[in-house]
Design an enzyme around this catalytic site. Structure first.
Site, PDB file in Angstrom:
ATOM      1  N   GLU A  14       0.834  -1.196   0.050  1.00  0.00           N
ATOM      2  CA  GLU A  14       0.080   0.095  -0.069  1.00  0.00           C
ATOM      3  C   GLU A  14       0.724   1.314   0.077  1.00  0.00           C
ATOM      4  O   GLU A  14       1.559   1.350   0.877  1.00  0.00           O
ATOM      5  CB  GLU A  14      -0.778   0.051   1.186  1.00  0.00           C
ATOM      6  CG  GLU A  14      -2.245  -0.395   1.116  1.00  0.00           C
ATOM      7  CD  GLU A  14      -2.762  -0.076   2.631  1.00  0.00           C
ATOM      8  OE1 GLU A  14      -3.018  -1.190   3.094  1.00  0.00           O
ATOM      9  OE2 GLU A  14      -3.318   1.019   2.831  1.00  0.00           O
TER      10      GLU A  14
ATOM     11  N   CYS B  43      -1.585   8.809   3.964  1.00  0.00           N
ATOM     12  CA  CYS B  43      -1.543   8.438   2.566  1.00  0.00           C
ATOM     13  C   CYS B  43      -3.070   8.930   1.812  1.00  0.00           C
ATOM     14  O   CYS B  43      -2.925   9.321   0.659  1.00  0.00           O
ATOM     15  CB  CYS B  43      -1.057   7.048   2.067  1.00  0.00           C
ATOM     16  SG  CYS B  43      -1.845   5.861   3.288  1.00  0.00           S
TER      17      CYS B  43
END
Ligand code: FAD
Length: 1012
Positions: free
Chosen positions: A770, A804
């Site tokens: 990720e 993020c």
């Protein structure tokens, strides 16, 4: 200014009301007790039934609207279309978008069925809308032809007009003068009518907004004071004259519990200006009731002002507060206001309402995972609370002047009965109130019956400002449970309409179908318990834990330690993998419970080690708890053995098991949630785990690993290895025993890991990565600027932009860009940058000096290349801190890399939104994307076009919830599967199909025994 009575909030803050989340039945029992036995509801029915019948026989002019809402209830496609158009259409500046919005909303509804017997407005609107549809482009198609466009413009103009008419039903005038003229007109028919004016608008987001509202309120008070009504107030007092209602959220953008110091320093003096004006004119000034999390603060503000009033205007009896009966603490509020009045030897006016934000309060409690609801969940409970509060108010009429605001004939009848029982006289001791545009018919009858004085709450505002208010009224009138709605429905019999709330509320239980926040996910998985930081009792343990927090020292691992750990974990894998699935899942659930119980302690660690603000810490601990419970539940259902269909004489079974030693490498920005999520997913699938936390945050990781061991994970199934990525991380990835890697971090490091894995001999193992994102939000001209600004500020600057999912690129339609960016700049100026341990800090420092140096250099570059839109001021230079900053770029292509901090880029767009999405896709990342539009078909179309993992419509783009918004991207943003989603665990598993020929030993006994 009177220096003897400083405007000050109580310090330290103290709770003056019962716990907001106590059980509903308990709160209701208090109301019943206060109301006493023997309340004769049949007398109420006898009183109110003729009113109901008369209104039904002789509907008021407003009936048309009520019929319209009955014909198209908000639960229907048509009602929803009306409401959504009403909410947005008036603010859309460009015709193309207005056409698209109208087509989108009307296209999905069927207005043709309207029956000709209704009132004029209902008929007009229905016919106009039905006809309009034939001129409009198909919803979802973007380019209508010329003829269609010409037709569509007319339709939009007609629809706009219909909505303005709708708005006019609820708004007395566009300006205070216009409203006062209208009020005088109404008074000619009903001389004793009084008004309380309200200046419409969204809550302030900026200082500029607040100043504008302050000026509007002050202007209105002066205008009322100068009017005949104002002159009569000076003689007869505030009860008989017009007055004003104010919202504190309009006067200060940070009217929040956690900003107490600023509320005291900035809001109080501002409200005082209005209070003083009203006191000088001897008018009624009432503070409206707003959201539940502001209740305690509003009482503190009220008392602070009252103290000054006691010193400066001791004889003024016009200061007032609205109390919401739907809050489980309502009775406590009434008592508290009476206490303040007695202590200060003052008289107050108290408006009792049921409450306008019920749906929002329920949603907030669910989102925050609170231990209960702060509002009643059954309508009848709110009604009982209303009666108990009414009684308490009437009993305190020596110091309070009750103002009963309701449109419900049953409630009015009950007030009448209570007042008679207590010897309270209408007008002298209390008044009734209704909203402009509602309850006209009922009050026409009630006043005939001599139930005294009536005040009308009269909103004043331009078209744009009335939208949110209009929608609340449409919702209120359209709700099935609403009295007004039922009154307009002849199928509801008078006895149903006037049913006793005391009888309906007999057990005090919570409403069916509305589960407590803890049960949001059913019986299989408990929701994590959250904390309401605005509630003193709930935040006190957190504050104590932050003060005591000590981050443990974690020894660094070296090559030998890595080697030893991998050997140990490989052995450990066999035993752990052999444990029954249910046992492994149970270990995770035990861990979840333990973590939940230690929430304050982990918050303390997170604030101290990871520099996160308290609100972020609570959310992070909850996420970790949810991961444990979710993966446990997922494992039970998804990883269980499956029998597969096949030919007779054979048994086919698919089963899943761990792959071996999984290496989990996590980042510092979610040192608990991401760390725990990776580790427990790998564990529950049967793997053993080498866990490498970020170098900056090993302490939180150590505590979590200890907790997992205590919950039953064997020591040889989970080992923590702290050290630099270049050495410890690299050694783990390169190790031949590594059966898979789960990584969250930068795209560059993910590539590195991928190459290192590819370069190894031996099995090819999975990599779950990720990584980052260049996350965008597209805003079109139907969006509500205030909502957009809230979403942008949260998405771009919360956690100092170190998520993020954080917003990096805001794309605003050119027709609204100037106003929106000005509001954004104003909102950014109101943020507080500082020490994360302080409750009032919005944005803390970056994770370390190195991160700060990198971001500071990028910001410096942007100062040269782009236009500065706004920057949050910082009182002094704070270590490692980047204050929120926004720059405008010429085009999307100028954005090349992610800046992992509170730095926002903005571009303007024109043309079609599909082009914007194309350019966003071309950036190559695909993590989060925000859409702000009221055109549903557009949102759906753009979401499909976006090559992006998480798309959020009309909200912020951060804070994905486990199992609700599975999180993870595509393209440069990651490999998937999504964390917290139903496909995640499979990637941690190896699969085995077992095929047994059950007919091998001689023949197919089962088939033969079946006798076919
Ligand atoms: C003069 C005036 C001033 C007002 N000022 C304020 C204010 O300052 N702040 C504010 O919040 N509102 C304010 N309101 C709005 C007010 O809250 C609503 O108009 C009122 O709740 C409608 O109640 P009713 O008695 O007319 O109708 P009813 O139909 O009898 O009651 C509807 C109300 O019941 C409650 N309710 C509905 N469903 C449920 C449920 N399932 N569980 C529990 N409760 C439920 C809700 O409060 C809903 O609004 C004001 C209203 C008036 C008339």
């Amino acid at each position: 200014m009177n220096t003897l009575s400083p405007l000050a909030l109580p310090r330290p803050p103290h709770a003056r009301l019962p716990f907001p989340y106590r059980p509903e039945a308990q709160a209701l029992a208090g109301c019943r007790e206060r109301l006493g036995r023997g309340f004769d509801w049949s007398a109420v029915v006898a009183r109110a039934r003729p009113w109901v019948q008369a209104v039904r026989e002789h509907p008021a002019p407003f009936w048309a609207m009520e019929s319209l809402l009955k014909e198209y209830p908000i639960s229907s496609a048509e009602g929803l279309a009306l409401m959504r158009l009403a909410e947005a259409l008036l603010r859309v500046p460009d015709v193309e978008t207005a056409i698209a919005l109208t087509a989108d909303q009307l296209g999905r509804a069927d207005f043709d069925a309207a029956d000709g017997s209704q009132g004029l407005l209902a008929r007009l609107s229905a016919t106009a809308i039905a006809m309009s549809k034939s001129f409009l482009p198909e919803a979802g198609t973007s380019e209508p032809g010329l003829m269609q466009r010409l037709g569509a413009r007319t339709v939009v103009a007609a629809t706009l007009r219909a909505i303005q008419l709708l708005g006019r039903q609820f708004v007395l005038g566009r300006t205070i003068d216009e409203a006062m003229d209208e009020a005088d007109g109404q008074r000619r028919a009903q001389p004793r009518l009084r008004f309380s004016y309200d200046m419409l608008g969204e809550g302030a987001r900026t200082e500029h907004d607040a100043e504008r509202y302050l000026a509007a309120y002050a202007g209105a008070i002066r205008a009322i004071a100068a009017s005949a009504s104002g002159r009569s107030a000076l003689q007869d007092g505030p009860t008989g004259a017009d007055g004003i209602s104010i919202k504190l959220s309009a006067l200060f953008s940070r009217y929040e519990e956690l900003q107490r110091e600023r509320v005291e320093a900035e809001l109080l003096p501002r409200v005082w200006q209005l209070v003083a004006l009203a006191a000088e004119a001897n008018l009624n000034l009432t503070i409206d009731a707003e959201e539940v999390d502001r209740l305690e603060l509003s009482l503190d503000v009220f008392e602070a002002l009252a103290r000054r009033i006691a010193a400066q205007y001791p004889r003024w009896a016009g200061f007032g507060l609205a109390v919401q009966a739907y809050q489980t603490r309502a009775l406590g509020v009434v008592d508290e206001v009476a206490r303040i009045a007695r202590t200060l030897n003052l008289r107050f006016m108290v408006r009792l309402v049921k409450g306008a934000y019920w749906d929002g309060e329920v949603k907030r409690a669910q989102e925050l995972g609170l231990v209960g609801y702060p509002v009643y969940t059954r309508k009848a409970h709110t009604d009982v609370s209303y009666l108990a509060c009414a009684k308490a108010l009437l009993e305190a009429r020596d110091v309070l002047y009750p103002q009963f605001a309701t449109h419900n004939a049953g409630t009015i009848g009950a007030i009448d009965q209570l007042a008679r029982g207590l010897g309270a006289l209408p007008d002298t001791h209390f008044e009734m109130q209704r909203l402009h545009g509602m309850g006209d018919g009922v009050y026409r009858e009630v006043l005939k019956d001599g139930i005294g004085a009536l005040r009308v709450y009269a909103p004043v505002g331009e078209h744009r400002d009335l939208l949110a208010y209009l929608v609340r009224r449409l919702l209120e009138n359209g709700a099935n449970s609403s009295f007004v709605h039922q009154l307009a429905d002849p199928r509801v019999l008078p006895e149903e309409l006037l049913a006793s709330p005391l009888a309906l509320a007999h057990a005090g239980e919570q409403a069916e179908g509305l589960t407590l926040p803890a049960q949001l996910y059913g019986v299989a998985r408990r929701n994590s318990v959250g904390v309401d930081i605005s509630c003193l009792a709930q935040r006190a343990p957190l504050e104590a834990a932050v003060a005591l927090a000590q981050v443990p020292a974690v020894p660094l691992a070296d090559a030998a330690a890595v080697d030893a750990a991998m050997a140990r974990l490989q052995t450990g894998f066999e035993g752990w993998n052999a444990r029954p699935l249910a046992e492994r899942a149970a270990v995770l659930e035990r861990a979840a419970d333990a973590l939940e119980a230690r929430l304050p302690e982990f918050c303390g660690l997170l604030v101290t080690e990871a520099r996160k603000t308290l609100g972020d810490c609570v959310a992070e601990v909850r996420e970790a708890v949810d991961f444990c419970r979710y993966y446990a539940q997922q494992a039970r259902t998804r990883l269980a053995e499956q029998e597969l269909p096949g030919p007779t004489g054979e048994r086919n079974t698919l089963r899943l098991h761990g792959r071996g030693v999984f290496v989990c490498i996590s980042p510092w920005n979610f040192p608990l949630a991401i760390f725990a999520g990776q580790v427990v997913a790998a564990l529950v699938a049967g793997n053993s785990v080498a866990a490498k936390p970020a170098e900056q945050t090993p302490g939180v990781a150590l505590r979590m690993v200890e907790l997992l061991h205590q919950a039953g994970v064997p020591a040889d199934a989970l080992v923590l290895l702290h050290g630099p990525g270049e050495t410890v991380g690299a050694a783990l990835v390169a190790d031949a025993r590594t059966a898979g890697v789960c990584f969250t971090g930068s795209t560059a490091v993910a590539r590195h890991i991928n190459r290192a894995l590819a370069a190894k001999d031996g099995p090819i193992v999975p990599l779950i990565a990720e990584t980052g994102g260049l996350n965008a939000m597209l805003v079109d001209s139907t969006a509500l600027p205030e909502q957009v600004v809230d979403a942008v500020v949260q998405s771009a600057f919360r956690s100092a932009g170190q998520r993020c999912s954080a917003l990096r690129l805001l794309c605003v339609h050119e027709s609204i860009a100037d106003g929106l960016l000005e509001m954004l700049a104003g909102a950014m100026r109101e943020l507080r940058v500082g020490d994360p341990a302080r409750l009032d800090t919005d944005v803390g420092p970056l994770i370390d000096a190195e991160a700060h140096a990198g971001i500071a250099a990028q910001v410096q570059r942007l100062r040269g290349e782009a236009r500065l839109i706004a920057e949050t001021p910082a009182p002094q230079a704070l270590p490692d801190t980047q204050t929120p900053v926004a720059f405008e770029l010429q085009h999307i292509g100028q954005l090349s890399s992610e800046i992992f901090g509170p730095v926002l880029h903005v571009v303007r767009w024109g043309g079609v939104p599909e082009d914007v999405v194309r350019q966003v896709n071309a950036l190559g990342y695909g993590l989060t994307f925000g859409l702000q539009t009221r055109i549903d078909s557009r949102a759906e179309r753009l979401a499909q076009q976006a090559r992006i993992g998480n798309v959020y419509v009309n909200r912020n783009t951060i804070g994905a919830v486990v199992g609700v918004q599975p999180f993870g991207g595509e393209g440069l943003s990651g490999t998937g599967p999504k964390a917290g989603g139903p496909h995640y665990l499979y990637r941690f598993c190896a699969e085995q199909t077992l095929t047994v020929n059950t007919a091998a030993a001689g023949g197919n006994a089962a088939l033969l025994a079946g006798g076919h």
